[in-house]
Design an enzyme around this catalytic site. Sequence first.
Site, PDB file in Angstrom:
ATOM      1  N   GLN A  48      -1.004  34.415  77.402  1.00 49.98           N
ATOM      2  CA  GLN A  48      -1.510  33.619  76.290  1.00 49.98           C
ATOM      3  C   GLN A  48      -2.811  32.891  76.601  1.00 49.98           C
ATOM      4  O   GLN A  48      -3.519  32.498  75.687  1.00 49.98           O
ATOM      5  CB  GLN A  48      -0.433  32.618  75.847  1.00 49.98           C
ATOM      6  N   ARG A  92       3.193  23.527  84.080  1.00 43.02           N
ATOM      7  CA  ARG A  92       3.954  24.786  84.114  1.00 43.02           C
ATOM      8  C   ARG A  92       3.065  25.939  83.655  1.00 43.02           C
ATOM      9  O   ARG A  92       2.490  25.886  82.568  1.00 43.02           O
ATOM     10  CB  ARG A  92       5.179  24.678  83.191  1.00 43.02           C
ATOM     11  N   HIS A 134       6.835  35.783  81.925  1.00 41.96           N
ATOM     12  CA  HIS A 134       6.792  35.218  80.572  1.00 41.96           C
ATOM     13  C   HIS A 134       6.356  36.330  79.614  1.00 41.96           C
ATOM     14  O   HIS A 134       5.196  36.398  79.217  1.00 41.96           O
ATOM     15  CB  HIS A 134       5.836  34.024  80.549  1.00 41.96           C
ATOM     16  N   ASN A 159      11.248  33.621  81.365  1.00 44.31           N
ATOM     17  CA  ASN A 159      11.125  32.746  80.205  1.00 44.31           C
ATOM     18  C   ASN A 159      11.838  33.367  79.012  1.00 44.31           C
ATOM     19  O   ASN A 159      11.537  34.487  78.598  1.00 44.31           O
ATOM     20  CB  ASN A 159       9.648  32.546  79.842  1.00 44.31           C
ATOM     21  N   GLU A 160      12.799  32.650  78.479  1.00 46.09           N
ATOM     22  CA  GLU A 160      13.441  32.961  77.202  1.00 46.09           C
ATOM     23  C   GLU A 160      13.940  34.394  77.071  1.00 46.09           C
ATOM     24  O   GLU A 160      13.435  35.166  76.232  1.00 46.09           O
ATOM     25  CB  GLU A 160      12.480  32.643  76.058  1.00 46.09           C
ATOM     26  N   ASN A 173      13.880  25.189  76.314  1.00 46.93           N
ATOM     27  CA  ASN A 173      12.738  25.251  75.403  1.00 46.93           C
ATOM     28  C   ASN A 173      13.280  24.983  74.001  1.00 46.93           C
ATOM     29  O   ASN A 173      14.031  25.794  73.459  1.00 46.93           O
ATOM     30  CB  ASN A 173      12.079  26.636  75.438  1.00 46.93           C
ATOM     31  N   TYR A 198      12.510  23.987  69.954  1.00 42.50           N
ATOM     32  CA  TYR A 198      11.523  23.866  68.880  1.00 42.50           C
ATOM     33  C   TYR A 198      12.122  23.434  67.548  1.00 42.50           C
ATOM     34  O   TYR A 198      11.513  22.687  66.815  1.00 42.50           O
ATOM     35  CB  TYR A 198      10.786  25.201  68.670  1.00 42.50           C
ATOM     36  N   GLU A 241       9.633  23.357  77.309  1.00 41.03           N
ATOM     37  CA  GLU A 241       8.725  23.591  76.178  1.00 41.03           C
ATOM     38  C   GLU A 241       9.221  22.816  74.983  1.00 41.03           C
ATOM     39  O   GLU A 241      10.423  22.780  74.703  1.00 41.03           O
ATOM     40  CB  GLU A 241       8.674  25.074  75.769  1.00 41.03           C
ATOM     41  N   GLU A 297      -0.972  33.061  70.228  1.00 38.38           N
ATOM     42  CA  GLU A 297       0.410  32.802  69.828  1.00 38.38           C
ATOM     43  C   GLU A 297       1.094  34.116  69.404  1.00 38.38           C
ATOM     44  O   GLU A 297       1.459  34.321  68.255  1.00 38.38           O
ATOM     45  CB  GLU A 297       0.438  31.730  68.729  1.00 38.38           C
ATOM     46  N   TRP A 298       1.213  35.039  70.354  1.00 41.65           N
ATOM     47  CA  TRP A 298       1.931  36.310  70.155  1.00 41.65           C
ATOM     48  C   TRP A 298       1.547  36.965  68.832  1.00 41.65           C
ATOM     49  O   TRP A 298       0.356  37.113  68.575  1.00 41.65           O
ATOM     50  CB  TRP A 298       3.438  36.089  70.334  1.00 41.65           C
TER      51      TRP A 298
HETATM   52  C1  BGC Z   1       7.358  30.790  74.024  1.00 40.06           C
HETATM   53  C2  BGC Z   1       5.869  30.555  73.989  1.00 40.06           C
HETATM   54  C3  BGC Z   1       5.405  30.452  72.554  1.00 40.06           C
HETATM   55  C4  BGC Z   1       6.108  29.263  71.920  1.00 40.06           C
HETATM   56  C5  BGC Z   1       5.708  28.983  70.481  1.00 40.06           C
HETATM   57  C6  BGC Z   1       8.131  29.949  73.048  1.00 40.06           C
HETATM   58  O1  BGC Z   1       9.177  30.692  72.523  1.00 40.06           O
HETATM   59  O2  BGC Z   1       7.833  30.631  75.325  1.00 40.06           O
HETATM   60  O3  BGC Z   1       5.256  31.610  74.659  1.00 40.06           O
HETATM   61  O4  BGC Z   1       4.036  30.366  72.431  1.00 40.06           O
HETATM   62  O5  BGC Z   1       7.483  29.507  71.916  1.00 40.06           O
HETATM   63  O6  BGC Z   1       6.069  30.035  69.651  1.00 40.06           O
END
Ligand code: BGC
Length: 479
Positions: free
Chosen positions: A26, A84, A129, A173-174, A316, A318, A383, A434-435
């Site tokens: 990223q 990180r 990742h 990661n995830e 992580n 969100y 995260e 952002e992917w």
């Molecule tokens: C990921 C990040 C991503 C972020 C926001 C996470 O799931 O580890 O790579 O940018 O979310 O979408």
Amino acid sequence: MAVSDGNKCYQFPKDFAWGASTAAYQVEGGWDADGKGLNIWDTFTHQGGDRVFKNQTGDVACGSYTLWEEDLICIKQLGLTHYRFSISWSRLLPDGTTGFINQKGIDYYNMVIDSLLKNNVVPVVTLYHFDMPQAVEDRGGWNSEETVAVFEQYAHFCFKTFGDRVKLWITINEPYILAKYGYEDGVFAPGKSKKGFEVYQVAHNMIKAHAKAWHAYNNFFKIEQKGLVSIALYSDWAEPFDPNSTEDKEAAERYLAFHLNWFAKPIFVDGDYPEVMKAEISNRSKEQGLQSSRLPEFTNEEKIMIKGTADFFCLNYYTTRKIKCPSSENVPSYDSDRAAEGLKDPDWPISGIEWLAVVPWGLRKLLGYIKDTCGNPAVYITENGFAQSDPPTFQDLQRWTYFQETLTEVLRAITLDEVNVKGYFVWSLIDNFEWTSGYSVRFGLFHVDFNLADLPRVPYHSAIEYSKVVKRNGLISQK
Ligand code: BGC
């Protein structure tokens, strides 16, 4: 440490880790620089076909491969105690194996690690990742059992090369996002979607690969290097849609089982998948006329090998969903197996990306759940973030309110619920790729101008405020 009634005293525990996170693909760019091998995101983005917003790529991204000093300035400006980042596997080992080692890759990560330490910033290093070397993918990737040993070898190599200085390691990661988006929905690299099959197979191999890497550290490096190894798990919090409905409550439990506990239970509890996952997938597989369950089984030996292979918990977080029990059809697919529909409450604000409903209190609930179900581990929130859509605003007041509210929930979890939270990392240090959303979504504490060749980093209001929180190790009263 306390949250006082009047919300005045907002101190975090002594030695709390204040961080920000990034990931190699990223931010680094330099996709073919200095002998780096291809990875699956290089391939995926170069295929075009609108897999990514406007067919954007991480070829240049934030240019961190050549502009590391600029990132370091941001880190210092924030006063972070921890940073990180992830290692690009194919930058170090172009074909994924130690058969050929790219010295330039070693040099780059040595420089990053050494300069962090020189500035009293603790490096937290993710080995993987989302960016699998293409050569490993071509040999079967996570679908193949052989990748378990290949990953173990890579992890061993990193521990040997950087472990004299890196003391906090994250293997993968995830795995949830990787398995679900990469192998079920097909929207992330490598873009596969044999629904209801590969998603479980690849997760199975990732869990084993993680566990093997943990053992490699434990057996060969732990005594001398004295570091810790974990895995970063992504999870939503799941709230029953109707708190009085048994069906919705069970659906919310299933949602967490298929999300967090799919990985957390084997690794932190008993080496095996949640019972409800095993039962649902096995029953459905039978009804679908299959000989065996689509969810692979761990052998007893593997269960013993997997159990207890994390020295701390990396979460992580969100967002949150309200969970309903749908009338689902029985077709082979992860969603059908889970039979739990996740809805956003229309009252929840949405950040700059549609899936990210803003629910700070969900984090406190999730932390409490982890404490209760995973043996009260030390937790790092590796995260957490809030996106701005492009063009963003430098006066990102709404975003800063989000961070304050979230940190207040973290404090409540620590002081009122006695969750052992050791640190908090913002996603992300700088705006980045952002992917599938490319550069249309901005998670950074620092703005990056992707139109200018020198990719300048400029702090948002949130960065300035975050640096104050870091400095005082606490929040200021909001009253
Ligand atoms: C990921 C990040 C991503 C972020 C926001 C996470 O799931 O580890 O790579 O940018 O979310 O979408």
